[in-house]
Design a protein around this motif. Structure first.
Motif, PDB file in Angstrom:
ATOM      1  N   TYR A 140       5.914  -5.643  -2.235  1.00 21.52           N
ATOM      2  CA  TYR A 140       6.008  -4.980  -0.568  1.00 21.52           C
ATOM      3  C   TYR A 140       6.137  -6.092   0.074  1.00 21.52           C
ATOM      4  N   THR A 460      -0.326   3.279   5.813  1.00 26.14           N
ATOM      5  CA  THR A 460      -0.323   1.162   5.577  1.00 26.14           C
ATOM      6  C   THR A 460       0.628   2.180   4.582  1.00 26.14           C
ATOM      7  N   ARG A 462       0.362   0.802   1.382  1.00 23.50           N
ATOM      8  CA  ARG A 462       0.163   0.885   0.576  1.00 23.50           C
ATOM      9  C   ARG A 462      -0.537   2.742  -0.041  1.00 23.50           C
ATOM     10  N   GLU A 463      -1.241   3.084   1.109  1.00 23.11           N
ATOM     11  CA  GLU A 463      -1.455   4.583   1.114  1.00 23.11           C
ATOM     12  C   GLU A 463      -0.220   5.329   0.634  1.00 23.11           C
ATOM     13  N   GLU A 465       2.197   5.133  -0.313  1.00 23.70           N
ATOM     14  CA  GLU A 465       2.602   4.934  -1.759  1.00 23.70           C
ATOM     15  C   GLU A 465       1.892   5.876  -3.171  1.00 23.70           C
ATOM     16  N   ARG A 466       0.406   5.711  -2.393  1.00 18.85           N
ATOM     17  CA  ARG A 466      -0.497   6.328  -3.585  1.00 18.85           C
ATOM     18  C   ARG A 466      -0.490   7.868  -3.270  1.00 18.85           C
ATOM     19  N   HIS A 506      -4.631 -10.654   2.072  1.00 18.88           N
ATOM     20  CA  HIS A 506      -3.979 -10.464   0.033  1.00 18.88           C
ATOM     21  C   HIS A 506      -4.270 -12.246  -0.257  1.00 18.88           C
ATOM     22  N   ASP A 521      -6.925  -8.028  -3.418  1.00 16.14           N
ATOM     23  CA  ASP A 521      -7.041  -7.044  -2.260  1.00 16.14           C
ATOM     24  C   ASP A 521      -8.215  -7.666  -1.561  1.00 16.14           C
ATOM     25  N   THR A 552      -2.028  -5.535  -9.548  1.00 15.66           N
ATOM     26  CA  THR A 552      -2.679  -5.659  -8.505  1.00 15.66           C
ATOM     27  C   THR A 552      -4.393  -5.444  -9.110  1.00 15.66           C
TER      28      THR A 552
END
Length: 557
Positions: A140, A460, A462-463, A465-466, A506, A521, A552
């Motif tokens: 990303y 976001t 990240r959210e 993607e989850r 990050h 993170d 991660t």
């Protein structure tokens, strides 16, 4: 008639001819200074310049032959009469005008795809590649989710906060997307707000340019030690186009000249020079590139294959799309592309940019010319080298994916940006931003290419993607690398840096001898202790591995 009288008439005719020649040269010089045509037979502007000179010379010759008795003024207006000698004197000018015009028309026809379909189709070499092996899991930090419209809004807001500049300058609409120190950014210079502001400021030049990170939306005004003195908003000899023309009178510069910065932040104008591969005016690619230092005006010409690697824009996105459409539609000849259209494909109605291999690539889908709602694949086209890769990925076209994403937030009336195609859990996936009526990014969406009813959204990336990965599992889609594997590694800290993603800090860290980048993170309190460590310290890191270079981190010791 005596010798003196004959000599007087001869001298008068010679004087008239000299006056006509000088007048044509003067008018031609003014035309050249304003229009700046390339002195090259492959330039349409050169032929227009030549026709203009012949026309002016012929009209002046005609006027010089007319006498008072040839001009009749009446209530109906002004008319001209004359014997054959008057009009005979300009026939050679008329013939020359006709010959040049005919040559231009014939040259245009012989250069067209109608008679050169095979040559046009072969202008762009296309290599077929495999999506899952060629496109790595998404990182990303290299995905430019901010489009030009949103960048323009943020740029105007940033400029509005610069009290010392906003009254004299405004942000140019260049917004060139480049890779700068490994990150996708847009750069654009300032320009004079008006002619009056140019008069009052041109001696000092343009003091800054704007730099915008396309992933974090961080916007900076970069003030220069030495100002920009050569730009598109300058006038007279410091105008960029005039400056280039006087240095390279025979070069045919592309319609799009790009503003870029090198790795040290020095502003340049990247000026592609057209190359015509078919006839006089056909088969346009790029043969050379002129780099013009925007501060000093120093110009250096390179063959296209020798352009420095920090340059990202040589071919415009529009030119690359046009070349691929030649490749896709002219496989079976020109008339087949118009009539039966057997085997014809074309790009979809939009494109986006992707950072890959430290270059900027144009992404667009490929569909049939019949206008159906499915893609047969997509292409990546390198803006520096023209390298083109085709990937067979069947699924919904971008418009359908955008509609699916907008349907998830229809109560908010958000609009989707043109998507990018990325690899998430080995699944071809569209990723796009969702903007409000003011043009600001509010949410993100991911849509599965082959099953575009699978749509995930999030505040976001990240959210989002989850949520998307959860939907993949719910729909029973098994991915080769979709499930993260818990792993650990020990090593010595080689380098580290902090970045801001989606408003969160990050900490990126590299260990000696490893290519992986470990992502800490800082919203996870258990990882905050990493800031106490320095280069050379030993660490054991536990992380989730999904196959991408970015790992991660879940814990360390």
């Amino acid at each position: 008639m005596g010798k003196k009288e004959h000599k007087r008439i001869t001298n008068k005719k010679l004087l008239v001819k000299m006056i006509i020649v000088l007048a044509v040269l003067l008018i031609g010089a003014v035309y050249y200074y304003v229009k700046l045509p390339a002195l090259n037979i492959h330039s349409a502007g050169f032929w227009k310049f030549l026709l203009f000179l012949i026309f002016v010379g012929t009209i002046l010759q005609l006027i010089s032959k007319l006498k008072k008795e040839n001009i009749i003024v009446s209530q109906a207006g002004i008319s001209f009469t004359g014997d054959k000698k008057v009009f005979k004197s300009v026939k050679w000018g008329a013939i020359a005008f006709g010959v040049v015009l005919l040559a231009y028309i014939i040259g245009s026809i012989l250069s067209s795809p109608i008679v050169n379909a095979g040559k046009y189709q072969r202008l762009m070499p296309v290599e077929e590649r495999e999506f899952r092996t060629d496109i790595a899991e998404v990182d990303y930090t290299t995905i430019p989710l901010l489009d030009k419209d949103s960048a323009t809004i943020l740029g105007e807001r940033k400029m509005g906060s610069m009290i010392d500049m906003v009254s004299q300058f405004e942000v140019s609409n260049e917004y060139t997307q480049i890779n700068y120190n490994g990150r996708p950014v847009r750069v654009t210079p300032l320009r004079y707000a008006s002619l009056i502001k140019w008069i009052t400021n041109q001696s000092n030049g343009i003091p800054a340019y704007l730099l915008m990170d396309m992933t974090t939306q961080d916007t900076q005004i970069i003030k220069l030690e030495q100002p920009i003195r050569y730009s598109k908003s300058e006038h007279f000899n410091r105008n960029l186009y005039r400056h280039l023309r006087f240095h390279y009178p025979t070069y045919i510069f592309d319609d799009q000249i790009f503003f870029e910065i090198d790795e040290e932040g020095t502003p340049y104008w990247v000026c592609p020079v057209k190359k015509f591969n078919i006839g006089l005016f056909g088969g346009q690619t790029v043969g050379k590139v002129v780099l013009c230092n925007a501060v000093t005006g120093e110009c250096t010409a390179y063959d296209v294959e020798d352009v420095p690697t920090w340059v990202d824009k040589v071919y415009s996105a529009e030119r690359l799309v046009q070349l691929y459409n030649y490749y896709g539609t002219l496989k079976n000849g020109y008339f087949n592309s118009i009539l039966s259209q057997r085997g014809c494909v074309q790009t979809t109605n939009g494109y986006n940019y992707l950072a890959l291999d430290d270059d900027v690539w144009v992404y667009t889908g490929v569909t049939s010319v019949n206008g159906d709602q499915s893609n047969v694949g997509f292409v990546l086209m390198n803006q520096r080298t023209m390298e083109t890769r085709f990937y067979t990925v069947e699924g919904a076209i971008e418009d359908s994916a955008m509609s699916s994403a907008e349907g998830q937030v229809q109560h908010l009336n958000y609009n989707a940006t043109f998507p990018l195609l990325v690899n998430i859990a080995s699944e071809p996936t569209y990723i796009m931003a969702l903007k409000d009526a003011a043009g600001l990014v509010k949410m993100y969406a991911m849509v599965n290419v082959q099953k575009y009813q699978i749509v995930a959204i999030g505040d976001t990336v990240r959210e989002c993607e989850r949520n998307y990965r959860e939907l993949l599992r719910t729909n029973g889609i098994e991915a080769e690398s979709g499930e993260a594997q818990s792993m650990s590694v020990s090593g010595t800290i080689e380098s580290y840096a902090s970045v801001v993603i989606d408003g969160n800090t990050h900490f990126y860290l590299c260990l000696s001898g490893l290519d992986a980048i470990f992502d800490f993170d800082m919203t996870n309190e258990e990882l905050l202790g990493i800031i106490r460590y320095k280069e050379g310290d030993e660490l054991t890191i536990r992380y989730e591995d999904t196959g991408s270079m970015r790992k991660t981190v879940t814990a360390f010791e």
